[in-house]
Design an enzyme around this catalytic site. Structure first.
Site, PDB file in Angstrom:
ATOM      1  N   GLU A 171      20.140  75.540  13.169  1.00  0.00           N
ATOM      2  CA  GLU A 171      19.314  74.677  12.332  1.00  0.00           C
ATOM      3  C   GLU A 171      19.720  74.688  10.871  1.00  0.00           C
ATOM      4  O   GLU A 171      18.949  75.128   9.994  1.00  0.00           O
ATOM      5  CB  GLU A 171      17.836  75.079  12.465  1.00  0.00           C
ATOM      6  CG  GLU A 171      17.310  74.996  13.880  1.00  0.00           C
ATOM      7  CD  GLU A 171      15.819  75.354  13.972  1.00  0.00           C
ATOM      8  OE1 GLU A 171      15.198  75.667  12.951  1.00  0.00           O
ATOM      9  OE2 GLU A 171      15.282  75.297  15.092  1.00  0.00           O
ATOM     10  N   GLU A 359      16.192  75.242  21.965  1.00  0.00           N
ATOM     11  CA  GLU A 359      14.828  75.699  21.662  1.00  0.00           C
ATOM     12  C   GLU A 359      13.851  74.581  21.958  1.00  0.00           C
ATOM     13  O   GLU A 359      14.079  73.428  21.585  1.00  0.00           O
ATOM     14  CB  GLU A 359      14.649  76.057  20.173  1.00  0.00           C
ATOM     15  CG  GLU A 359      15.200  77.373  19.755  1.00  0.00           C
ATOM     16  CD  GLU A 359      14.946  77.670  18.276  1.00  0.00           C
ATOM     17  OE1 GLU A 359      13.918  77.202  17.742  1.00  0.00           O
ATOM     18  OE2 GLU A 359      15.785  78.349  17.690  1.00  0.00           O
TER      19      GLU A 359
HETATM   20  O1  IFM Z   1      10.921  80.459  15.068  1.00  0.00           O
HETATM   21  C1  IFM Z   1      11.668  79.332  14.805  1.00  0.00           C
HETATM   22  C2  IFM Z   1      13.138  79.580  15.094  1.00  0.00           C
HETATM   23  O2  IFM Z   1      13.643  80.654  14.370  1.00  0.00           O
HETATM   24  C3  IFM Z   1      13.950  78.358  14.724  1.00  0.00           C
HETATM   25  N1  IFM Z   1      13.408  77.172  15.324  1.00  0.00           N
HETATM   26  C4  IFM Z   1      12.002  76.922  15.193  1.00  0.00           C
HETATM   27  C5  IFM Z   1      11.218  78.149  15.626  1.00  0.00           C
HETATM   28  C6  IFM Z   1       9.708  77.894  15.489  1.00  0.00           C
HETATM   29  O3  IFM Z   1       9.399  77.605  14.165  1.00  0.00           O
END
Ligand code: IFM
Length: 458
Positions: A171, A359
């Site tokens: 990210e 994710e």
């Molecule tokens: O916890 C985070 C993760 O580190 C990166 N993506 C989003 C998740 C939730 O906010």
């Protein structure tokens, strides 16, 4: 609610089910075995930055509970584990001596996964920049890209033979805009100029990292993980539609453009290019290198309208109303179709390689009652997004797997430990792990895909 067998029937037999975490969020042991502070250690120790001044000193104590946690992952029956490697454990000062004990920890982690027949998806950078590098300006300094390349080479030389896939960054939107423009994440900077420098350095580091991976392990599946935004215009007016396009350039194009097309978006460059650092000859070629895969982290959509105020800076947008009121405990709108819209839009705009949902998951803070965590809303959220994923596969998009965020409750950055995303509950007093209802469901589903054997990039 999506029925499990109906859902399973719509996914290919080699679909990879996994769970994901990140080093700073779970490891703890922040001073053990030669680790030095990262920017997140410093940030969380400053008052007012992280809820309750929580920090990563202990977190889920995963560093000291590695084997038990690997057993937990295996007990879920998943085929993949996505984790990140802590740069401050490997090269504690950012540059300079390599810390063998840090490498040993990840050696044990990767070997433990292999022994349990679980694929290892490593992320090289999930936001824990060695604090010492802030002395030169951190991500705003070009030198950091070269320090990152050396760190990458060190990791891949040591672990690359046993990794199934590697991502250069997690990210970059967060480590660039959220961290340097919006000030919400470490280092807490609020400057467009700083953010634009961090953007170019990060992209350069990605490219240099890919070169290092290719040089060390040419066959290793290399990619990057984004949190791209599905952006909806607040209305059908020309002004709001133009705002949505600018937002796309800013939130997505500034990353995807250089990496997949070798160029920053034109509108973005004409608005902000004069504030960017010098783009040196060869930079764009370094940044644009073929990737084997990419990861999408998706949680919620974005709605924008035009910001017509005189001081508005590109992309000159304001928030527009959401589609639905339903939200998770962290306040994020729940809208699964946006995942489909996002993947379609990105594939229509760029030539993308195969994709993993690296994710997806939901924040719900219910606790343990009589030994059970009844988090039905999280289960529903995951099922709805897997259903959209199945639609995308039916349409021909190369969606290869899904990693639930997160394996367990953990340090949720500026929200500290109060926001829980785990499919496994963590009692932070006792470190007892309890598999939630969503985790039991996910495990049952994952077990229907014993092949989960798609090789990333194959
Ligand atoms: O916890 C985070 C993760 O580190 C990166 N993506 C989003 C998740 C939730 O906010």
């Amino acid at each position: 609610m999506t029925e499990m067998n109906t859902l399973a029937d719509r996914l290919p037999g080699d679909f990879l089910f996994g769970v994901a975490t990140a080093a700073f969020q779970i490891e703890g042991a922040s001073k053990a075995d030669g680790r030095k502070p990262s920017i997140w250690d410093a940030f969380s120790n400053m008052p007012g930055r992280v809820y309750g001044r929580h920090n990563g000193d202990v977190a889920c104590d995963h560093y000291n509970r590695l084997d038990a946690d690997l057993d937990l992952i295996a007990s879920l029956g998943v085929g993949g584990y996505r984790f990140s490697i802590a740069w401050p454990r490997i090269v504690p000062e950012g540059t300079g001596p390599v810390n063998e004990k840090g490498l040993d920890f990840y050696d044990r982690l990767v070997d433990g996964l292999k022994r349990r027949n679980i694929k290892a998806f490593a992320t090289l950078y999930h936001w824990d920049l060695p604090l010492a590098l802030m002395g030169d300006g951190g991500w705003t300094a070009r030198a950091t890209a070269y320090a990152y390349q050396r760190y990458t080479r060190t990791v891949i030389d040591r672990l690359g033979d046993r990794l199934d896939a590697v991502a250069t960054f997690n990210e970059p939107w967060c480590s660039v805009w959220l961290s340097h423009l919006m000030g919400v994440h470490a280092p807490g900077e609020r400057s467009m100029d700083a953010a634009l420098h961090a953007l170019h350095t990060t992209l350069l580091a990605h490219g240099l990292g890919i070169s290092a991976i290719r040089a060390s392990r040419p066959g290793l599946a290399a990619g990057i993980v984004f949190n791209p935004m599905q952006i909806y215009a607040g209305s059908d007016t020309e002004a709001d539609r133009a705002a949505a396009e600018r937002a796309f350039d800013f939130h997505n194009g500034a990353f995807f453009g250089p990496i997949f097309n070798g160029a920053y978006p034109e509108r973005f460059l004409s608005a902000l290019g004069h504030r960017m650092p010098a783009i040196e000859p060869g930079d764009m070629e370094t940044i644009r290198q073929p990737l084997d895969w990419w990861g999408v982290n998706y949680y919620t959509p974005m709605h924008v309208a035009a910001d017509t105020s005189e001081t508005a800076e590109f992309p000159a947008t304001v928030d527009a109303p959401r589609f639905v009121e339903e939200e998770t405990d962290i306040g994020w709108e729940i809208h699964a179709p946006a995942l489909g819209d996002l993947i379609r839009k990105l594939n229509a705009t760029y030539a993308l390689p195969e994709c993993y949902i690296t994710e997806n998951g939901a924040c719900y803070n219910m606790g343990v009652e009589n030994g059970v965590v009844d988090d039905q809303p999280r289960l529903d959220y995951i099922a709805a997004h897997l259903s959209v994923t199945a639609d995308l596969i039916a349409e021909g998009y190369p969606m290869r797997g899904y990693f639930a965020w997160s394996l367990m409750d953990n340090f949720e950055w500026a929200e500290g430990y109060r926001m829980r995303f785990g499919i496994v509950h963590v009692d932070y007093e006792t470190q007892v792990r309890t598999i939630k209802k969503s985790g039991l469901w996910y495990s049952e589903l994952a077990r229907l895909f014993p092949k989960g054997n798609h090789a990333a990039g194959a």
